[in-house]
Write an enzyme that holds these catalytic residues in place. Sequence first.
Site, PDB file in Angstrom:
ATOM      1  N   ASP A 205       0.979  -1.609  -0.371  1.00 23.00           N
ATOM      2  CA  ASP A 205       0.447  -0.205   0.355  1.00 23.00           C
ATOM      3  C   ASP A 205       0.728   1.662  -0.367  1.00 23.00           C
ATOM      4  OD1 ASP A 205      -2.278  -1.246  -0.050  1.00 23.00           O
ATOM      5  OD2 ASP A 205      -2.410  -1.215   2.371  1.00 23.00           O
TER       6      ASP A 205
ATOM      7  N   ASN B 131      -5.279   8.731   1.393  1.00 20.54           N
ATOM      8  CA  ASN B 131      -4.991   8.223   2.300  1.00 20.54           C
ATOM      9  C   ASN B 131      -6.062   9.692   3.290  1.00 20.54           C
ATOM     10  OD1 ASN B 131      -5.164   5.821   2.058  1.00 20.54           O
ATOM     11  ND2 ASN B 131      -3.691   5.531   3.311  1.00 20.54           N
TER      12      ASN B 131
ATOM     13  N   ARG C  45      -8.176  17.980  23.913  1.00 15.32           N
ATOM     14  CA  ARG C  45      -7.023  17.461  24.519  1.00 15.32           C
ATOM     15  C   ARG C  45      -6.456  15.846  23.607  1.00 15.32           C
ATOM     16  NH1 ARG C  45      -5.327  20.179  29.822  1.00 15.32           N
ATOM     17  NH2 ARG C  45      -5.221  22.430  29.444  1.00 15.32           N
TER      18      ARG C  45
ATOM     19  N   ASP D  50      -3.427  13.676  21.589  1.00 10.73           N
ATOM     20  CA  ASP D  50      -2.040  13.040  20.964  1.00 10.73           C
ATOM     21  C   ASP D  50      -2.154  13.541  19.575  1.00 10.73           C
ATOM     22  OD1 ASP D  50      -1.262  12.043  22.491  1.00 10.73           O
ATOM     23  OD2 ASP D  50      -0.819   9.697  21.533  1.00 10.73           O
TER      24      ASP D  50
ATOM     25  N   THR E  18      -9.428   2.851   5.756  1.00 10.24           N
ATOM     26  CA  THR E  18      -8.533   1.522   6.396  1.00 10.24           C
ATOM     27  C   THR E  18      -6.495   1.938   7.365  1.00 10.24           C
ATOM     28  OG1 THR E  18      -8.320   0.974   4.404  1.00 10.24           O
ATOM     29  CG2 THR E  18     -10.425   0.372   5.240  1.00 10.24           C
TER      30      THR E  18
ATOM     31  N   TYR F 257      -4.517   4.811   9.421  1.00 12.60           N
ATOM     32  CA  TYR F 257      -4.791   5.438  10.630  1.00 12.60           C
ATOM     33  C   TYR F 257      -5.422   5.890  11.256  1.00 12.60           C
ATOM     34  CZ  TYR F 257      -1.629   8.631  13.731  1.00 12.60           C
ATOM     35  OH  TYR F 257      -0.761   9.133  14.969  1.00 12.60           O
ATOM     36  N   ALA F 258      -6.518   5.944  10.688  1.00 12.26           N
ATOM     37  CA  ALA F 258      -8.064   6.561  11.011  1.00 12.26           C
ATOM     38  C   ALA F 258      -8.468   5.141  11.962  1.00 12.26           C
ATOM     39  CB  ALA F 258      -8.933   7.028   9.813  1.00 12.26           C
ATOM     40  N   LEU F 259      -7.941   4.071  12.005  1.00 11.93           N
ATOM     41  CA  LEU F 259      -8.964   3.114  11.729  1.00 11.93           C
ATOM     42  C   LEU F 259      -8.018   2.525  12.682  1.00 11.93           C
ATOM     43  CD1 LEU F 259     -10.644   0.224  11.693  1.00 11.93           C
ATOM     44  CD2 LEU F 259      -9.126  -0.625   9.846  1.00 11.93           C
ATOM     45  N   SER F 260      -6.985   2.620  13.013  1.00 10.33           N
ATOM     46  CA  SER F 260      -5.823   2.578  13.909  1.00 10.33           C
ATOM     47  C   SER F 260      -6.128   3.205  14.983  1.00 10.33           C
ATOM     48  CB  SER F 260      -4.292   2.463  13.707  1.00 10.33           C
ATOM     49  OG  SER F 260      -3.647   1.311  12.619  1.00 10.33           O
TER      50      SER F 260
END
Length: 287
Positions: free
Chosen positions: A60, A140, A168, A170, A181, A183-186
């Site tokens: 990917d 992405n 507030r 990270d 699918t 970073y957003a999913l993580s």
Amino acid sequence: MKIFLVPNYHSDEAVQSGLTLELWLTRQGYEVSWASDARSKIATTPDIEGSDLVISLGGDGTMLRAARLVAQREIPILGLSYGHLGFLTAASPQERDILSVVSDALAGEMHVSRRATIACTVRATAEDGTEEVFESHGLNDLALARGPLSEMIEFDISVSGHHIDRLRGDGVVVSTATGSTGYALSAGGPIVSPDYAGMVCVPIAPHTIQARAFLTSPSDVVEIALSHDRPSVPACAVDGVFLSPHGVIDHVSVRRGDADVLLLDYGPESFYNSVSRVFYGVRRNDR
């Protein structure tokens, strides 16, 4: 007809498959060019302009690199998986004969999946008060996160002028459906069908139990303003590529990009088959 190859030069198998493809394509009268990077031995930077098909050979990450090279040209991209995940790719050598897949693409027998992109504007202020403005596009996501020397960051997030909340944590991920699918999913976001043209906003480790991921409409603009009450030095990346302002980032805006990325696959079921395989561990033989 011009074919542009974008291999993962760290993978010997991907490079060897590219060489096989080049020989096969040139024998049929196609013009073939290769993308260059630090590991390739290509002295000049080949011109992707005028290409009729881009073939990505890797995972990917290689697909995202191909999308960056294509930019807003809307040249179809065929992804062949030689990576660890291959969620965005159309096929792998373990599943299908690669020459057959490329033949299908050249014959126009594959489905074209139009993927929405994001256009990002990042503003930073230097120590002398001068403002820097960065423009970037992604397939992405944009990730705004605390830097290596920073504690949690505080920011206001708004959508098309409507203030959502001061958070507030990270940071925050603003993704496309394609990026849902990643970073957003993580970070706890949903898996979204690639046909969806809006954005997905997901707080990263928010210091509250009330913050939730939410989706926007395709016409919305997401704005993130860093709080002056809690100074921080956040980092910002678009599709995993970090922006490097000399000053401190204080404002980010994200909207839908003007052009889509065209990915070739074998139909809408390809997405759900990949979801089943990658995220639920279901193989074809298990069904």
